[in-house]
Enzyme design. Sequence first.
Site, mmCIF file in Angstrom:
data_model
loop_
_atom_site.group_PDB
_atom_site.id
_atom_site.type_symbol
_atom_site.label_atom_id
_atom_site.label_comp_id
_atom_site.label_asym_id
_atom_site.label_seq_id
_atom_site.Cartn_x
_atom_site.Cartn_y
_atom_site.Cartn_z
ATOM 1 N N ASN A 37 -105.465 -7.075 1.033
ATOM 2 C CA ASN A 37 -105.359 -5.703 1.517
ATOM 3 C C ASN A 37 -106.722 -5.233 2.006
ATOM 4 O O ASN A 37 -107.566 -4.821 1.228
ATOM 5 C CB ASN A 37 -104.837 -4.797 0.394
ATOM 6 C CG ASN A 37 -104.353 -3.460 0.917
ATOM 7 O OD1 ASN A 37 -104.474 -3.171 2.095
ATOM 8 N ND2 ASN A 37 -103.797 -2.657 0.031
ATOM 9 N N TYR A 41 -100.802 1.347 -9.506
ATOM 10 C CA TYR A 41 -100.319 0.702 -8.287
ATOM 11 C C TYR A 41 -100.983 -0.652 -8.087
ATOM 12 O O TYR A 41 -102.203 -0.802 -8.177
ATOM 13 C CB TYR A 41 -100.599 1.589 -7.065
ATOM 14 C CG TYR A 41 -100.210 0.919 -5.769
ATOM 15 C CD1 TYR A 41 -98.863 0.794 -5.408
ATOM 16 C CD2 TYR A 41 -101.166 0.378 -4.915
ATOM 17 C CE1 TYR A 41 -98.497 0.174 -4.235
ATOM 18 C CE2 TYR A 41 -100.816 -0.249 -3.733
ATOM 19 C CZ TYR A 41 -99.475 -0.359 -3.401
ATOM 20 O OH TYR A 41 -99.115 -0.991 -2.245
ATOM 21 N N GLU A 76 -95.913 3.639 5.380
ATOM 22 C CA GLU A 76 -97.108 3.349 6.178
ATOM 23 C C GLU A 76 -96.784 3.752 7.617
ATOM 24 O O GLU A 76 -96.436 2.937 8.457
ATOM 25 C CB GLU A 76 -97.465 1.873 6.029
ATOM 26 C CG GLU A 76 -97.785 1.539 4.565
ATOM 27 C CD GLU A 76 -97.751 0.054 4.241
ATOM 28 O OE1 GLU A 76 -97.584 -0.751 5.181
ATOM 29 O OE2 GLU A 76 -97.885 -0.294 3.057
ATOM 30 N N PHE A 116 -108.186 0.534 3.481
ATOM 31 C CA PHE A 116 -107.623 -0.607 4.208
ATOM 32 C C PHE A 116 -107.310 -0.268 5.656
ATOM 33 O O PHE A 116 -107.028 -1.153 6.463
ATOM 34 C CB PHE A 116 -106.316 -1.062 3.547
ATOM 35 C CG PHE A 116 -105.340 0.070 3.365
ATOM 36 C CD1 PHE A 116 -104.635 0.589 4.436
ATOM 37 C CD2 PHE A 116 -105.157 0.645 2.117
ATOM 38 C CE1 PHE A 116 -103.764 1.652 4.272
ATOM 39 C CE2 PHE A 116 -104.286 1.706 1.942
ATOM 40 C CZ PHE A 116 -103.586 2.207 3.018
ATOM 41 N N HIS A 157 -95.748 -12.220 2.223
ATOM 42 C CA HIS A 157 -96.558 -11.520 3.215
ATOM 43 C C HIS A 157 -97.166 -12.472 4.254
ATOM 44 O O HIS A 157 -97.712 -12.024 5.261
ATOM 45 C CB HIS A 157 -97.675 -10.729 2.534
ATOM 46 C CG HIS A 157 -97.203 -9.458 1.885
ATOM 47 N ND1 HIS A 157 -96.072 -9.391 1.116
ATOM 48 C CD2 HIS A 157 -97.725 -8.198 1.906
ATOM 49 C CE1 HIS A 157 -95.905 -8.152 0.679
ATOM 50 N NE2 HIS A 157 -96.893 -7.404 1.152
ATOM 51 N N ARG A 195 -128.213 -2.198 42.935
ATOM 52 C CA ARG A 195 -129.085 -1.059 42.676
ATOM 53 C C ARG A 195 -128.791 -0.387 41.339
ATOM 54 O O ARG A 195 -129.696 0.122 40.663
ATOM 55 C CB ARG A 195 -128.921 -0.046 43.813
ATOM 56 C CG ARG A 195 -129.798 1.158 43.672
ATOM 57 C CD ARG A 195 -129.681 2.183 44.793
ATOM 58 N NE ARG A 195 -128.574 2.066 45.700
ATOM 59 C CZ ARG A 195 -127.856 3.101 46.128
ATOM 60 N NH1 ARG A 195 -128.125 4.319 45.694
ATOM 61 N NH2 ARG A 195 -126.889 2.923 47.009
ATOM 62 N N TYR A 253 -124.347 -0.757 45.174
ATOM 63 C CA TYR A 253 -124.318 -0.320 43.776
ATOM 64 C C TYR A 253 -124.428 -1.473 42.781
ATOM 65 O O TYR A 253 -125.082 -1.359 41.747
ATOM 66 C CB TYR A 253 -123.014 0.431 43.488
ATOM 67 C CG TYR A 253 -122.920 1.832 44.026
ATOM 68 C CD1 TYR A 253 -123.933 2.400 44.795
ATOM 69 C CD2 TYR A 253 -121.792 2.609 43.752
ATOM 70 C CE1 TYR A 253 -123.833 3.684 45.284
ATOM 71 C CE2 TYR A 253 -121.682 3.901 44.237
ATOM 72 C CZ TYR A 253 -122.701 4.439 44.997
ATOM 73 O OH TYR A 253 -122.587 5.715 45.477
#
Length: 512
Positions: free
Chosen positions: A197, A55, A413, A328, A85, A283, A280
């Site tokens: 990636n 791959y 994915e 990834f 991409h 304190r 608050y």
Amino acid sequence: MSEKVVLDGNHLTIDEVVAVARFDAPVEIAPEAVEAVNKSREIVETIQKSGEPAYGINTGFGSLQKVSVSDEETVQLQENLIRTHSSGFGEPFSRDVVRAIMLVRVNSLLKGFSGIRLSTVKALLDLINHKVHPHIPEKGSLGASGDLAPLSHMVLPMLGLGRAYYDGELMSGKEALDKAGLTPIQLASKEGLALINGTTVLTAVGALATYDAIALAKLSDVAGALSIEAHGGLTDAFVPEIHEIRAQPGQMATAKNMRALLEGSGNTTHSEPGHVQDAYTLRCIPQIHGASKDGIEYVRQKVEIEINSVTDNPIILPDGRVISGGNFHGEPMAQPFDFLGIAAAEIGNVSERRIERLVNNQLSGLPSFLVKNPGLNSGYMITQYAAAALASENKVLAHPASVDSIPSCENQEDFVSMGTIAARHAAEIVNNAKRIVATEIMAACQAIDLKGVEDKLGKGGRIAYDYVREHAEFIENDKDIEIYDEINKVSALVDDHSLVEKVLKDIELDLA
């Protein structure tokens, strides 16, 4: 210029990321990392020659994993990957973020599990050292499979494509390389994937935000101490015994910080009839600030791990195996960066409430909106509005990004992290919170001047007050100022960390 940073893939720190990203420290590769990179590359080239399907080396990407690619087409495959991409959108990441992105990517590749050539790693390193900064749009990453879109924009100028900044000017990637005396490269098999990636962008954005949040958390104690001085607050709530019996690290550290900052103060008091406890926001500073500090410290630890990790796919193991895994995936950092945003938002929230206590005559006993002759003068009225707007915006931004997912790549994915959105939002929240805290510091100094008690300030308050007054003056009348200029002056001392560093020269402030 900062001292050089030597990368070996294993020992990069957040401080070194900042040194390279913001102070242009030069970067070198450690000799021991060279062998690891070369061995990893040899495995890729052996696989390529064998024709064995692997791959990302001789197949398509994502759901196209079953499509074989011939040996002759592997170079074009990698370039095609980068060209298609690079689908980012929006404003470009800032210069420091881009430099951090490149640095973190180089460090990851040097671990020797990515199958990239040393020459290609050096080409990316050259962009850092020659100050060629790719134009990287900030939107478009799902945080799995890594930061594909923004990292592709990072790679384009290496190929003589895309756009980049050189000497602050945006130009074509090829022109930027020419001006820097660099030559475009051609990607070999696996290299495009090795470069894009991974969790690099979300980690780089988050690393810088974490660094700023650490300083902000300490500065919030300074701001709180100044507000206590302005109100003549009580110090009983900071005695160590009550915090030790709860034993939360951030809480104990904050109480210690408050004691150090208020040491020697003639403005603070102890419980007495008619004044036995403060609100608050005064304190409970140890409990509130401390919780944020614990969160920030958790994120810091996660960032230190991630900037020294391998986050691409497939992984090239030293024994020759090529393993498709999920390093990834940004989920391990998406959740922490959501947490970082929440921690920083709470710092801004409590600071805004202390601003209100300062400007509100019924709560402070001071002139309304911290100005003489209120009515003719509005003074600090709208500074509280602006702080409230930022605090409210932070509440929207603090909605966790990591709980969302939209499937991608033909459902291959099918569960993504949205970690880059988490990191970007955390960075924006930190930036907003810095402005709120700067406003509180400015308002507290104004209140101290109105009361005429600057000579009674404790050790830390005096340091902070004097430094602020070196840059921004007491506001006597509205007609004398345009208030955004004054806020910007104090904000600059927060943004460049000089105010907190001024205090830290004499007082040790703990994060946790």
